[in-house]
Design a protein around this motif. Structure first.
Motif, PDB file in Angstrom:
ATOM      1  N   ALA A  15       0.813  -1.225   0.000  1.00 28.68           N
ATOM      2  CA  ALA A  15       0.000   0.000   0.000  1.00 28.68           C
ATOM      3  C   ALA A  15       0.847   1.276   0.000  1.00 28.68           C
ATOM      4  CB  ALA A  15      -0.920   0.004   1.223  1.00 28.68           C
ATOM      5  N   SER A  16       2.157   1.144   0.019  1.00 25.19           N
ATOM      6  CA  SER A  16       3.012   2.324   0.137  1.00 25.19           C
ATOM      7  C   SER A  16       3.259   2.990  -1.224  1.00 25.19           C
ATOM      8  CB  SER A  16       4.362   1.923   0.753  1.00 25.19           C
ATOM      9  OG  SER A  16       5.323   2.922   0.487  1.00 25.19           O
ATOM     10  N   VAL A 173     -10.980  10.353   4.113  1.00 28.75           N
ATOM     11  CA  VAL A 173     -11.112  11.432   5.100  1.00 28.75           C
ATOM     12  C   VAL A 173     -12.456  12.165   4.912  1.00 28.75           C
ATOM     13  CG1 VAL A 173     -10.060  13.603   5.933  1.00 28.75           C
ATOM     14  CG2 VAL A 173      -8.607  11.749   5.171  1.00 28.75           C
ATOM     15  N   GLY A 174     -12.968  12.142   3.662  1.00 28.34           N
ATOM     16  CA  GLY A 174     -14.239  12.803   3.395  1.00 28.34           C
ATOM     17  C   GLY A 174     -14.067  14.292   3.132  1.00 28.34           C
ATOM     18  N   ARG A 214      -8.423   3.281   5.341  1.00 20.49           N
ATOM     19  CA  ARG A 214      -9.442   3.438   6.386  1.00 20.49           C
ATOM     20  C   ARG A 214      -8.954   2.817   7.700  1.00 20.49           C
ATOM     21  NH1 ARG A 214     -13.465   1.552   3.026  1.00 20.49           N
ATOM     22  NH2 ARG A 214     -13.739   3.536   1.960  1.00 20.49           N
ATOM     23  N   ALA A 215      -8.462   1.571   7.605  1.00 23.95           N
ATOM     24  CA  ALA A 215      -8.021   0.855   8.803  1.00 23.95           C
ATOM     25  C   ALA A 215      -6.822   1.553   9.440  1.00 23.95           C
ATOM     26  CB  ALA A 215      -7.653  -0.584   8.432  1.00 23.95           C
ATOM     27  N   GLU A 218      -7.972   4.568  11.323  1.00 24.96           N
ATOM     28  CA  GLU A 218      -8.610   4.170  12.582  1.00 24.96           C
ATOM     29  C   GLU A 218      -7.547   3.885  13.636  1.00 24.96           C
ATOM     30  OE1 GLU A 218     -11.761   3.893  13.828  1.00 24.96           O
ATOM     31  OE2 GLU A 218     -12.222   5.079  12.039  1.00 24.96           O
ATOM     32  N   SER A 219      -6.497   3.170  13.183  1.00 19.04           N
ATOM     33  CA  SER A 219      -5.456   2.772  14.136  1.00 19.04           C
ATOM     34  C   SER A 219      -4.658   3.975  14.648  1.00 19.04           C
ATOM     35  CB  SER A 219      -4.517   1.741  13.506  1.00 19.04           C
ATOM     36  OG  SER A 219      -3.635   2.385  12.614  1.00 19.04           O
ATOM     37  N   LEU A 220      -4.680   5.068  13.894  1.00 17.70           N
ATOM     38  CA  LEU A 220      -3.931   6.263  14.312  1.00 17.70           C
ATOM     39  C   LEU A 220      -4.730   7.138  15.287  1.00 17.70           C
ATOM     40  CD1 LEU A 220      -2.284   7.347  10.910  1.00 17.70           C
ATOM     41  CD2 LEU A 220      -1.154   6.232  12.840  1.00 17.70           C
TER      42      LEU A 220
END
Ligand code: GSH
Length: 221
Positions: A15-16, A173-174, A214-215, A218-220
């Motif tokens: 994903a990087s 982020v929307g 998204r995940a 959330e984790s941040l």
């Protein structure tokens, strides 16, 4: 093309955007390589030993010798495998390409990260600041199919970070950071990128990538 005896291994992460740059360059050159997916939350001894300074992916191992930092790796690839040049040949044009590559990493990326990391007025300010930077990129694209000119080059590969990381992150982020009405040239350029086979092959699949972003967000929290 890589010689049969050459060993080319990429320590990366699917994903990087930095790791994907290296995949694009190797694919463009037709260099066969082994991809080693790294867990950046639990770094492998090979990664730590190969990039002891930054402890980050991507790292390219060429016949066992490690090269770190995606911009440095791209130049190494271009210097080592001469077919399908990535950087322009003219010294002035090369300098300008390096200038814009640094602009993407040191300005656009750093500022866009604040859109992800901040909320409220601080996020609004980061959106504005990112747009101000992107307006400069928008101007560069007028009359050109690619940032590199007529075909995909060094700056395009570096700026895939804008096309496939920033423009997907804004979805999660929307907050629309790069609206088409404000950035028609950037959107046209993204379409051009998607017409290039190497890019189609080397960008992360959209749905999985959006789930990953998204995940991670959330984790941040
Ligand atoms: N400037 C570096 C490059 O261009 O290669 C950035 C690479 C980077 O940010 N890598 C991230 C990483 O390895 C993954 S996207 N993070 C691990 C960490 O920060 O500990």
């Amino acid at each position: 093309m890589a010689e049969r005896s050459e060993e080319v291994k990429l320590l990366g992460m699917w994903a990087s955007p930095f790791s994907r740059r290296v995949e694009i360059a190797l694919t463009l050159k037709g260099v066969p390589y082994e991809f080693s997916e790294q867990d950046i939350t639990n770094k492998s001894p090979l990664l730590l030993q190969s990039n002891p300074v930054h402890k980050m992916i991507p790292v390219l191992l060429h016949n066992g010798k490690p090269i770190s930092e995606s911009l440095v790796i791209l130049e190494y690839i271009d210097d080592t495998w001469k077919n399908n040049p990535i950087l322009p040949q003219d010294p002035y044009d090369r300098a300008i390409a390096r200038f814009w590559a640094r602009f993407v990493d040191e300005q656009v990326y750093v500022t866009a990260m604040k859109v992800v990391g901040k909320v409220g007025v601080e996020r609004d300010a980061a959106v504005e600041a990112t747009r101000d930077l992107l307006k400069l990129m928008e101007k560069e694209l007028v009359g050109k199919d690619f940032l590199g000119g007529e075909s995909l080059g060094f700056v395009d590969i570096v700026a895939t970070l804008v096309a496939f990381w920033l423009m997907r992150t804004e979805e999660v982020v929307g907050v629309k950071v790069v609206p088409v009405e404000m950035f028609p040239e950037i959107h046209r350029w993204v379409k051009n990128l998607l017409d290039v086979d190497v890019i189609k092959k080397c960008i992360p699949p959209e749905d999985e990538h959006l789930d990953y972003i998204r995940a991670r967000m959330e984790s941040l929290k």
